[in-house]
Scaffold this motif. Structure first.
Motif, PDB file in Angstrom:
ATOM      1  N   SER A 100       0.835  -1.196   0.000  1.00 54.64           N
ATOM      2  CA  SER A 100       0.000   0.000   0.000  1.00 54.64           C
ATOM      3  C   SER A 100       0.869   1.244   0.000  1.00 54.64           C
ATOM      4  O   SER A 100       1.975   1.249   0.571  1.00 54.64           O
ATOM      5  N   ARG A 101       0.345   2.307  -0.619  1.00 55.41           N
ATOM      6  CA  ARG A 101       1.044   3.580  -0.642  1.00 55.41           C
ATOM      7  C   ARG A 101       0.019   4.701  -0.708  1.00 55.41           C
ATOM      8  O   ARG A 101      -1.045   4.532  -1.308  1.00 55.41           O
ATOM      9  N   THR A 102       0.336   5.825  -0.067  1.00 53.39           N
ATOM     10  CA  THR A 102      -0.552   6.983  -0.071  1.00 53.39           C
ATOM     11  C   THR A 102      -0.054   8.007  -1.079  1.00 53.39           C
ATOM     12  O   THR A 102       1.151   8.284  -1.161  1.00 53.39           O
ATOM     13  N   TYR A 103      -1.011   8.576  -1.863  1.00 56.27           N
ATOM     14  CA  TYR A 103      -0.660   9.542  -2.897  1.00 56.27           C
ATOM     15  C   TYR A 103      -1.476  10.817  -2.722  1.00 56.27           C
ATOM     16  O   TYR A 103      -2.701  10.759  -2.544  1.00 56.27           O
ATOM     17  N   PRO A 104      -0.815  11.984  -2.786  1.00 50.49           N
ATOM     18  CA  PRO A 104      -1.568  13.233  -2.863  1.00 50.49           C
ATOM     19  C   PRO A 104      -2.027  13.475  -4.297  1.00 50.49           C
ATOM     20  O   PRO A 104      -1.296  13.187  -5.249  1.00 50.49           O
TER      21      PRO A 104
END
Length: 489
Positions: free
Chosen positions: A410-414
């Motif tokens: 998982s990764r968070t992206y703006p």
């Protein structure tokens, strides 16, 4: 015991069976007159329909089933995809039998006689269940990659971008999941308005069966740039168009988002060599629209195509050429000068040149809502496009375990307001097989998304694009508790 008491107990038992954890508190039951907010719990049942993939003997189709893990879901469950009735090939076993959330399951079929599929999922496999149908035809009529997310049944569909012009062979596939026949009407709307025809009325779709309708049989003269409107008089169906272009390949044209004054078409490829926008205004007012491209650095206005006028009841098409000019982007249509006329839209996008061109269709998107998933992603074979049309957003993207092995990542992206973010480097650790991508909105938005899957063949950039929609994996359940005072005479 009074009949009213029996009814109350039966209703309470039914709610418990469906929701598992539903507890309903009536206003005022604890002295507080304010109605409590409804809890959101995982759904218990989901249904999906997959049309017959191809009529080519050279077709190879992969089905990929995936359910993301959902907190609070049931401990048990099942999901099956069975062949629709009246299929050419009477397959005895379901194509897929998924067993666990969080891991994709795949199956493969070949040839022209692969039937439509009717799917149902229950328990822990129901929340967010998605099935991707990906077909590769390497030569001949219908050459290309034809991708489609199998859809839930509904009663109305808008499909701009169809055609009966020379060189096009478009079939609208209607699939009925129920045990009673469905009755369907198909209307065609061209540049001059509705096409007069009675052949699209009262189309019977037998129980648990599918019907392909050749659009050219519904009109006397060839027509380019059509909007197809499918309405169901009785029952439910799923509808999608298999569009075959003799020179530019083939793909599925999925239904567009419902009519609205502003629409978003996310994920136009950066190397597009031609793009044709098709817009229809279904109401009684003309639509005045502005066009913008949400580039990686924010919105820009495409030179020469800043505005678009769409007459009421008519389909308008415009060539946008190489609109993204080397950068990924999304097309934004917004009302101009207070116009409120709703529209539906789709974009035909072409990659490659000459006899090595390939086509895909990008319908207006409904947005990802809280969570959306797309299955059948392959390492090095495509990208996810994310666009925020409201406030700047933050999203979490999860690459699932692979169908043959691997661990999720998982990764968070703006996602800046009015910009398009490309995600092409998120794959499971130790990937084997294909995987799913799940996108969750953490803040801001609304966020729109699409996935491009690339499967090049013999120098042809064969590809398909699917928009992502809210998976409706949860449902609002009111809180309740037993109040025997309602039984008093």
């Amino acid at each position: 015991m009074k009949r009213t008491t029996l009814s109350l107990f039966a209703t309470t038992a039914a709610l418990a069976a469906v929701t598992g954890l539903a507890v309903v508190t009536m206003p005022g039951a604890d002295g507080d007159d304010a109605a409590p907010s409804a809890a959101r719990l995982p759904v218990e049942r989901s249904g999906l329909l997959c049309p017959a993939p191809s009529d080519s003997d050279l077709a190879d189709t992969t089905y990929t089933s995936y359910t993301p893990k959902s907190p609070g879901a049931s401990d048990s469950g099942r999901a099956v995809l069975d062949p629709a009735a009246r299929a050419k090939k009477k397959a005895g076993a379901p194509a897929l039998r998924p067993a666990e959330p969080g891991t994709p399951v795949t199956a493969e079929e070949s040839g022209a006689d692969v039937p439509a599929l009717i799917g149902a999922a229950e328990g822990r496999l129901a929340p967010g269940w998605t099935v991707q149908q990906t077909t590769t035809v390497t030569a001949g009529e219908g050459r290309g990659v034809l991708g489609l997310a199998c859809a839930a049944p509904d009663t109305e569909f808008w499909l701009p971008g169809a055609s009966t012009a020379e060189g096009r062979t478009d079939y609208v596939h209607l699939t009925n999941p129920d045990d009673a026949a469905a009755v369907v009407d198909i209307e065609l709307h061209g540049k001059d308005g509705a096409l007069a025809s009675s052949l699209g009325e009262d189309i019977q779709v037998q129980p648990r069966a599918t019907v392909p309708v050749l659009l050219s049989t519904l009109t006397e003269k060839p027509q380019g740039d059509l909007t197809v409107h499918v309405t169901v008089r009785s029952g439910r169906v799923a509808a999608a168009i298999r569009a075959v272009d003799a020179e530019r390949g083939a793909d599925w044209l999925a239904p567009a988002a419902d009519p609205a004054p502003a629409v978003v078409l996310p994920g136009v490829p950066e190397d597009v060599t031609a793009a044709r926008l098709v817009v229809f205004a279904p109401g009684d007012q003309d639509a005045e629209l502005t066009l913008q491209v949400a580039s990686p650095n924010g919105p820009i206005v495409p030179a020469g195509n800043e505005e678009l006028h769409v007459k009421a009841g008519m389909t308008t098409a415009v060539d946008l050429g190489e609109i993204t000019r080397g950068e990924p982007g999304s097309l934004l249509l917004a009302p101009k000068d207070g116009s409120s006329a709703p529209v539906v839209a789709a974009l035909q996008v072409v990659r490659g040149k000459g006899d090595r061109r390939e086509t895909a269709y990008l319908p207006a998107s409904t947005g990802i809502g809280a969570r959306a998933t797309v299955a059948d992603n392959r390492a090095g074979g495509g990208a996810l496009a994310l666009t925020s049309t409201g406030r700047s957003a933050k999203v979490r993207v999860t690459a699932s375990a692979g169908s043959g092995g691997g661990a999720p990542v998982s990764r968070t992206y703006p996602v800046p307001e009015g910009a398009t973010v490309r995600v092409d480097d998120l794959v499971p650790k130790g990937l084997e097989g294909s995987y799913a991508l799940t996108v969750e909105t953490l803040s801001g938005g609304p966020v729109h998304a699409s996935r491009m899957l690339e499967l090049p063949e013999d120098g042809i950039p064969m590809f398909t694009v699917q928009t992502l929609a809210d998976d409706r994996g949860t449902v609002a359940v009111p809180k309740a508790e037993e109040d025997l005072s309602v039984l008093q005479d």
